[in-house]
Scaffold this active site. Structure first.
Site, PDB file in Angstrom:
ATOM      1  N   SER A  74       0.722  -1.509  -0.025  1.00 53.62           N
ATOM      2  CA  SER A  74       0.254  -0.221   0.119  1.00 53.62           C
ATOM      3  C   SER A  74       1.361   1.320   0.212  1.00 53.62           C
ATOM      4  O   SER A  74       0.532   2.632  -0.845  1.00 53.62           O
ATOM      5  CB  SER A  74      -1.535  -0.331   1.363  1.00 53.62           C
ATOM      6  OG  SER A  74      -0.434  -0.215   2.432  1.00 53.62           O
ATOM      7  N   HIS A 112      -0.731   5.476   6.425  1.00 55.32           N
ATOM      8  CA  HIS A 112      -0.296   5.859   5.469  1.00 55.32           C
ATOM      9  C   HIS A 112       0.286   7.154   5.187  1.00 55.32           C
ATOM     10  O   HIS A 112      -0.274   7.736   5.045  1.00 55.32           O
ATOM     11  CB  HIS A 112      -1.410   4.730   4.023  1.00 55.32           C
ATOM     12  CG  HIS A 112      -1.674   3.788   4.636  1.00 55.32           C
ATOM     13  ND1 HIS A 112      -2.678   2.625   5.894  1.00 55.32           N
ATOM     14  CD2 HIS A 112      -0.662   2.216   4.034  1.00 55.32           C
ATOM     15  CE1 HIS A 112      -2.395   1.554   5.268  1.00 55.32           C
ATOM     16  NE2 HIS A 112      -0.882   1.395   4.110  1.00 55.32           N
TER      17      HIS A 112
END
Length: 269
Positions: A44, A251
């Site tokens: 990711s 993230h």
């Protein structure tokens, strides 16, 4: 006369041998000369989760045009660009599902992988919901996996990458520390838990860097680029818990990709 004929024959032989060697060298050089394609592998952090904008064609992989691989490709126009990085990918997923585009024409490969293998998603869920003691325990389990199991998994994957793309320059990027210690956060994880998470990230990067070096790959450390931009800093490039889009939690943001990952990758590509 006989000596002249011998000399002529020797000259012809040496010339033919030289041509053969030159031809062989050219044949070996051709793949490298033509190896200008770029393949972006990984999890990711490479697909662009956290940027909030995803390509319709990427489905559950959540690939983004704002991720560092797409930004680099747009700026440098490689002869080909294959973007196979996928949200949640482990080393086994990259090995089974992402290596198809690699070949003799691949000149550059980038990859982030190891975080999902080590269970960082579960680590952060536990740390957020179950308190410091449970957090410290799950972090210890993750570090044990990194030290005992992950090196073998990385070796198997890195060997496959080199086998399929012998001419490629491979850049293995690490992960940023998540928290600015003694920062601006007034709620959330206790400081001890934040420190433990950061230490686990450092350990993960150390394991990845060692395996990358042993395979002749370049390790790109992004932690310095994110220094001062962690969660709990004044200008974070990482998302904290995002209850509306949980998958984006922890993230890199758009700036994390463009100002954090991209310059580091560009400096090593």
């Amino acid at each position: 006369m006989r000596q002249s004929r011998i000399a002529a024959c020797m000259s012809s032989f040496l010339l033919a041998a030289a041509c053969t060697v030159t031809g062989a060298a050219s044949a070996q050089a051709t793949p490298r000369t033509a190896a200008t394609g770029y393949v972006a592998l990984g999890d990711s952090y490479s697909s662009g989760v956290g940027t909030g904008s995803y390509l319709n064609s990427s489905a559950g992989c959540l690939r983004s045009a704002r991720a560092y691989p797409a930004l680099w490709a747009a700026a440098h126009a490689p002869s080909s660009f294959s973007f196979t990085a996928c949200n949640g990918a482990r080393t086994s997923d990259v090995l089974a599902k992402q290596l198809g585009p690699l070949g003799t024409r691949t000149g550059l490969v980038s990859i982030t992988v190891g975080g999902s293998d080590s269970g960082f998603g579960d680590v952060m869920t536990t740390c957020v919901l179950r308190g410091n003691t449970a957090c410290q325990s799950v972090v210890a389990e993750a570090r044990s996996y990194m030290d005992r199991t992950l090196p073998h998994d990385l070796d198997r994957l890195y060997t496959a990458i080199r086998s399929k793309a012998a001419a490629a320059h491979v850049v293995v990027l690490g992960y940023p520390r998540l928290y600015r210690l003694k920062g601006t956060c007034v709620a959330g994880l206790p400081e001890a838990a934040r420190s433990a998470v950061n230490d686990a990230v450092d350990n993960l990067n150390s394991v990845i860097a060692k395996r990358a070096a042993d395979h002749g790959f370049t390790f790109a450390d992004v932690a310095p680029a994110f220094s001062g931009h962690e969660i709990c800093s004044g200008s974070p490039w990482l998302r904290s818990v995002n209850w509306l889009a949980p998958v984006e939690s922890y993230h890199p943001t758009v700036l994390g990709q463009s100002e954090g990952y991209l310059p580091v990758f560009s400096g090593t590509a």
